[in-house]
Design an enzyme around this catalytic site. Structure first.
Site, PDB file in Angstrom:
ATOM      1  N   LYS A   1      16.305  -6.305 -54.254  1.00 35.67           N
ATOM      2  CA  LYS A   1      16.890  -7.200 -55.253  1.00 35.67           C
ATOM      3  C   LYS A   1      16.009  -8.434 -55.441  1.00 35.67           C
ATOM      4  O   LYS A   1      15.727  -8.846 -56.566  1.00 35.67           O
ATOM      5  CB  LYS A   1      18.304  -7.616 -54.812  1.00 35.67           C
ATOM      6  CG  LYS A   1      19.310  -6.482 -54.918  1.00 35.67           C
ATOM      7  CD  LYS A   1      20.606  -6.760 -54.197  1.00 35.67           C
ATOM      8  CE  LYS A   1      21.519  -5.531 -54.272  1.00 35.67           C
ATOM      9  NZ  LYS A   1      22.764  -5.662 -53.508  1.00 35.67           N
TER      10      LYS A   1
ATOM     11  N   GLN B   1      25.217 -10.092 -49.374  1.00 34.36           N
ATOM     12  CA  GLN B   1      25.142  -8.635 -49.210  1.00 34.36           C
ATOM     13  C   GLN B   1      26.281  -8.119 -48.325  1.00 34.36           C
ATOM     14  O   GLN B   1      26.557  -8.669 -47.266  1.00 34.36           O
ATOM     15  CB  GLN B   1      23.776  -8.250 -48.610  1.00 34.36           C
ATOM     16  CG  GLN B   1      23.551  -6.765 -48.485  1.00 34.36           C
ATOM     17  CD  GLN B   1      23.528  -6.047 -49.843  1.00 34.36           C
ATOM     18  OE1 GLN B   1      22.924  -6.511 -50.802  1.00 34.36           O
ATOM     19  NE2 GLN B   1      24.194  -4.908 -49.921  1.00 34.36           N
TER      20      GLN B   1
ATOM     21  N   ASP C   1      27.881 -10.393 -58.714  1.00 33.69           N
ATOM     22  CA  ASP C   1      28.350  -9.092 -58.216  1.00 33.69           C
ATOM     23  C   ASP C   1      29.705  -8.728 -58.828  1.00 33.69           C
ATOM     24  O   ASP C   1      30.151  -7.586 -58.720  1.00 33.69           O
ATOM     25  CB  ASP C   1      28.532  -9.170 -56.684  1.00 33.69           C
ATOM     26  CG  ASP C   1      27.434  -8.424 -55.946  1.00 33.69           C
ATOM     27  OD1 ASP C   1      26.707  -7.644 -56.591  1.00 33.69           O
ATOM     28  OD2 ASP C   1      27.312  -8.637 -54.729  1.00 33.69           O
TER      29      ASP C   1
END
Ligand code: NDP
Length: 292
Positions: free
Chosen positions: A51, A95, A118
């Site tokens: 990412k 994460q 997200d």
């Protein structure tokens, strides 16, 4: 049978993102993404690396914070608050999964919803459910929807079965498909571990989306002749023929299912690359909205 090339589609989307980043920069805004990883799970580190690398490659400001497994809830919250307040950061991602002693929900709720690229904050979950165009949509289901659109697969009026009901994939996927508009307007069934006659339910689908985390679980009898299959699963299994001793497979038994399909995604190279492309897309959206 059409093999849906997620890698190629993701590359095209990344090029659009690169152009949008350049445009923002010419207006004095550099989109900024902060990724935080806690602990030493190798898969999490691999995801975060990829990412961060993609964000930097597309011209964004990209920050990666690696925190030890012993990080406390307070220390992680402090990091989130710092990025919430940082005007150079438009998107924040912690994460998943964090170590067990961390309350992941509290971390997600601490994010500024305007930086929640997200799409996991309750404000964004509600907006997705409401079909609000200002939502940040979770990257994996957004990527699946985009794969269908880019591959010319009509969802309006289609019978779609979403296999899996997680907050990360299954539930938001179902909302996106049932919401009004492009890539939506489908008749959606959500199946899970308590579903009766699972194979028969799945075999009703014009479009089957498998997101259960069970290697090659979806067999040929789950799939109607001429169906479209999107395989979200990423499962590492033993493979003695590979030098690594393992390989990645999806939730779908590709070899037996593919010949029945009108279209299918491979694993790897299907949904996976789309997830990162959608994260980059969401970060640009966050920067555009912040600049408004
Ligand atoms: P979760 O484990 O959170 O959820 C799995 C869901 O599948 C649950 O709803 C569960 O049902 C259901 N399920 C599990 N086993 C069965 C079964 N035997 N029959 C029917 N339903 C079952 O997983 P995620 O949603 O996070 O991820 C799913 C898969 O997608 C994983 O392989 C993951 O690695 C992959 N993934 C891939 C991404 C990508 O970028 N391509 C991103 C995110 C995930 P119940 O609720 O009843 O327990």
């Amino acid at each position: 049978m059409q093999l849906i090339d997620g890698k190629a589609i993701a590359q095209r989307i990344n090029e659009q993102t690169r152009t949008a980043v350049a445009q923002l920069k010419s207006n004095g805004i550099t989109p900024g993404l902060a990724v935080v990883v806690v602990g030493d799970d190798p898969a999490s580190h691999a995801y975060v690396r990829s990412k961060e690398r993609t964000a930097a490659d597309l011209g964004m400001h990209s920050v990666k914070i690696e925190m030890p497994a012993a990080t406390t809830q307070e220390q992680l919250l402090a990091e989130v608050h710092r990025f919430n307040a940082d005007p150079a950061i438009h998107g924040i991602l912690v994460q998943s999964p964090p170590p067990k002693h961390i309350d992941e929900r509290a971390i997600v709720e601490a994010l500024d919803p305007r930086k929640d690229v997200d799409g996991f904050h309750p404000v964004n979950v509600a907006k997705v459910a409401m079909g609000d165009p200002d939502a940040f949509v979770p990257c994996t289901p957004l990527g699946c929807q985009r794969l269908l659109i880019e591959s010319g697969i009509e969802t309006a009026g289609a019978n779609v079965v979403v296999l899996g009901r997680s907050m990360i994939v299954g539930k938001p996927m179902a909302f996106l498909l049932m919401n009004k508009g492009r890539g939506g307007d489908a008749t959606v069934t959500v199946a899970h571990s308590r579903t009766k006659n699972l194979a028969a339910v799945c075999a009703q689908a014009d479009i089957l989306i498998a997101a259960i985390g069970q290697p090659e679980f979806v067999k040929a009898n789950f799939v109607r002749e001429g169906a479209v299959v999107i395989d979200v699963g990423i499962n590492r299994v033993t493979d003695r023929t590979s030098p690594k001793g393992s390989k990645l497979v999806g939730d779908v038994a590709f070899a037996e299912v593919a010949p029945k399909c009108r279209a299918i995604t491979p694993v790897p190279g299907g949904v996976g690359p789309m997830t990162i492309a959608m994260l980059m897309h969401n970060t640009v959206l966050a920067a555009q909205r912040a600049g408004r």
